[in-house]
Write a protein that holds these residues in place. Structure first.
Motif, PDB file in Angstrom:
ATOM      1  N   GLY A  16      85.804  12.733  56.322  1.00 32.48           N
ATOM      2  CA  GLY A  16      85.598  13.548  55.125  1.00 32.48           C
ATOM      3  C   GLY A  16      84.242  13.308  54.482  1.00 32.48           C
ATOM      4  O   GLY A  16      83.575  14.247  54.047  1.00 32.48           O
ATOM      5  N   VAL A  17      83.801  12.041  54.440  1.00 25.73           N
ATOM      6  CA  VAL A  17      82.499  11.721  53.858  1.00 25.73           C
ATOM      7  C   VAL A  17      81.373  12.278  54.726  1.00 25.73           C
ATOM      8  O   VAL A  17      80.375  12.785  54.210  1.00 25.73           O
ATOM      9  CB  VAL A  17      82.360  10.196  53.640  1.00 25.73           C
ATOM     10  N   ALA A  18      81.527  12.201  56.045  1.00 28.95           N
ATOM     11  CA  ALA A  18      80.523  12.783  56.939  1.00 28.95           C
ATOM     12  C   ALA A  18      80.453  14.296  56.736  1.00 28.95           C
ATOM     13  O   ALA A  18      79.364  14.877  56.710  1.00 28.95           O
ATOM     14  CB  ALA A  18      80.852  12.458  58.395  1.00 28.95           C
ATOM     15  N   GLY A  19      81.598  14.947  56.575  1.00 26.05           N
ATOM     16  CA  GLY A  19      81.618  16.378  56.290  1.00 26.05           C
ATOM     17  C   GLY A  19      80.976  16.691  54.953  1.00 26.05           C
ATOM     18  O   GLY A  19      80.227  17.665  54.825  1.00 26.05           O
ATOM     19  N   LEU A  20      81.235  15.863  53.952  1.00 22.05           N
ATOM     20  CA  LEU A  20      80.628  16.046  52.644  1.00 22.05           C
ATOM     21  C   LEU A  20      79.107  15.943  52.737  1.00 22.05           C
ATOM     22  O   LEU A  20      78.384  16.772  52.188  1.00 22.05           O
ATOM     23  CB  LEU A  20      81.169  14.999  51.672  1.00 22.05           C
ATOM     24  N   ALA A  21      78.638  14.951  53.474  1.00 17.66           N
ATOM     25  CA  ALA A  21      77.191  14.785  53.640  1.00 17.66           C
ATOM     26  C   ALA A  21      76.582  15.960  54.404  1.00 17.66           C
ATOM     27  O   ALA A  21      75.518  16.468  54.029  1.00 17.66           O
ATOM     28  CB  ALA A  21      76.892  13.474  54.369  1.00 17.66           C
ATOM     29  N   MET A  22      77.233  16.402  55.448  1.00 13.34           N
ATOM     30  CA  MET A  22      76.699  17.522  56.226  1.00 13.34           C
ATOM     31  C   MET A  22      76.726  18.810  55.414  1.00 13.34           C
ATOM     32  O   MET A  22      75.816  19.632  55.517  1.00 13.34           O
ATOM     33  CB  MET A  22      77.494  17.711  57.522  1.00 13.34           C
ATOM     34  N   GLY A  23      77.755  19.001  54.615  1.00 12.99           N
ATOM     35  CA  GLY A  23      77.804  20.174  53.743  1.00 12.99           C
ATOM     36  C   GLY A  23      76.716  20.135  52.691  1.00 12.99           C
ATOM     37  O   GLY A  23      76.159  21.164  52.319  1.00 12.99           O
ATOM     38  N   TRP A  24      76.383  18.938  52.204  1.00  9.73           N
ATOM     39  CA  TRP A  24      75.357  18.805  51.174  1.00  9.73           C
ATOM     40  C   TRP A  24      73.965  19.044  51.746  1.00  9.73           C
ATOM     41  O   TRP A  24      73.152  19.733  51.136  1.00  9.73           O
ATOM     42  CB  TRP A  24      75.425  17.416  50.546  1.00  9.73           C
ATOM     43  N   ILE A  25      73.672  18.478  52.924  1.00  9.64           N
ATOM     44  CA  ILE A  25      72.309  18.564  53.440  1.00  9.64           C
ATOM     45  C   ILE A  25      72.075  19.790  54.315  1.00  9.64           C
ATOM     46  O   ILE A  25      70.943  20.039  54.713  1.00  9.64           O
ATOM     47  CB  ILE A  25      71.911  17.302  54.226  1.00  9.64           C
ATOM     48  N   ALA A  26      73.125  20.537  54.597  1.00 11.39           N
ATOM     49  CA  ALA A  26      72.978  21.702  55.461  1.00 11.39           C
ATOM     50  C   ALA A  26      72.099  22.755  54.788  1.00 11.39           C
ATOM     51  O   ALA A  26      72.258  23.067  53.619  1.00 11.39           O
ATOM     52  CB  ALA A  26      74.337  22.300  55.799  1.00 11.39           C
ATOM     53  N   VAL A  27      71.177  23.262  55.547  1.00 14.21           N
ATOM     54  CA  VAL A  27      70.299  24.325  55.065  1.00 14.21           C
ATOM     55  C   VAL A  27      70.876  25.648  55.548  1.00 14.21           C
ATOM     56  O   VAL A  27      71.362  25.753  56.668  1.00 14.21           O
ATOM     57  CB  VAL A  27      68.870  24.136  55.604  1.00 14.21           C
ATOM     58  N   VAL A  28      70.823  26.641  54.712  1.00 10.47           N
ATOM     59  CA  VAL A  28      71.336  27.951  55.097  1.00 10.47           C
ATOM     60  C   VAL A  28      70.515  28.467  56.265  1.00 10.47           C
ATOM     61  O   VAL A  28      69.299  28.573  56.194  1.00 10.47           O
ATOM     62  CB  VAL A  28      71.274  28.937  53.912  1.00 10.47           C
ATOM     63  N   HIS A  29      71.205  28.751  57.346  1.00 13.93           N
ATOM     64  CA  HIS A  29      70.546  29.248  58.550  1.00 13.93           C
ATOM     65  C   HIS A  29      70.945  30.705  58.725  1.00 13.93           C
ATOM     66  O   HIS A  29      72.107  31.019  58.884  1.00 13.93           O
ATOM     67  CB  HIS A  29      70.993  28.430  59.761  1.00 13.93           C
ATOM     68  N   ARG A  30      69.985  31.560  58.671  1.00 14.28           N
ATOM     69  CA  ARG A  30      70.278  32.991  58.775  1.00 14.28           C
ATOM     70  C   ARG A  30      69.980  33.492  60.180  1.00 14.28           C
ATOM     71  O   ARG A  30      69.390  34.524  60.363  1.00 14.28           O
ATOM     72  CB  ARG A  30      69.475  33.758  57.736  1.00 14.28           C
ATOM     73  N   GLY A  31      70.439  32.724  61.150  1.00  9.16           N
ATOM     74  CA  GLY A  31      70.227  33.085  62.547  1.00  9.16           C
ATOM     75  C   GLY A  31      71.335  33.987  63.055  1.00  9.16           C
ATOM     76  O   GLY A  31      72.106  34.580  62.297  1.00  9.16           O
ATOM     77  N   GLN A  32      71.425  34.057  64.367  1.00  6.79           N
ATOM     78  CA  GLN A  32      72.379  34.957  65.007  1.00  6.79           C
ATOM     79  C   GLN A  32      73.827  34.601  64.728  1.00  6.79           C
ATOM     80  O   GLN A  32      74.625  35.436  64.401  1.00  6.79           O
ATOM     81  CB  GLN A  32      72.146  34.970  66.524  1.00  6.79           C
ATOM     82  N   GLY A  33      74.215  33.364  64.888  1.00 10.39           N
ATOM     83  CA  GLY A  33      75.613  33.001  64.715  1.00 10.39           C
ATOM     84  C   GLY A  33      76.422  33.305  65.960  1.00 10.39           C
ATOM     85  O   GLY A  33      75.891  33.714  66.997  1.00 10.39           O
ATOM     86  N   TRP A  34      77.708  33.090  65.879  1.00  2.26           N
ATOM     87  CA  TRP A  34      78.583  33.290  67.022  1.00  2.26           C
ATOM     88  C   TRP A  34      78.958  34.755  67.159  1.00  2.26           C
ATOM     89  O   TRP A  34      79.135  35.467  66.181  1.00  2.26           O
ATOM     90  CB  TRP A  34      79.862  32.488  66.866  1.00  2.26           C
TER      91      TRP A  34
END
Length: 99
Positions: A16-34
């Motif tokens: 959960g803490v790793a997810g919290l950290a990744m959610g916090w530092i994640a930059v919005v990526h406006r790429g193609q996606g799935w």
């Protein structure tokens, strides 16, 4: 489930803490996606794993690992959602209404 939460609380907390950290530092990526096909395949795979866990199709150690992996995945995704939400609250710039 109580067994998993009791004896693996450290791993679940770390997930959960790793997810919290990744959610916090994640930059919005406006790429193609799935693509839709890939997304459907992933949803079917996860649904199949959840059904295998619910109906105890994987006995013994592998069933335990499956249950633990699914709970850790859920904790990670929940942490990502909370981290992203907190970042939005703290970092985003709000313009005053009617200014």
């Amino acid at each position: 489930m109580i067994y998993l939460a009791t004896f693996n609380w450290g791993w679940l907390l770390a997930s959960g803490v790793a997810g919290l950290a990744m959610g916090w530092i994640a930059v919005v990526h406006r790429g193609q996606g799935w693509t839709t096909v890939t997304l459907r395949k992933v949803v079917v795979l996860i649904a199949g794993l959840v059904l295998a866990s619910v109906f105890h199709l994987a006995p013994g150690r592998f069933g335990y690992w499956l249950d633990l992996g699914l709970v850790m995945l859920a904790a990670y995704v929940a942490g990502c959602a909370v981290g992203s939400w907190l970042r939005h609250l703290v970092v985003s710039r709000h313009t005053p209404a009617g200014g």
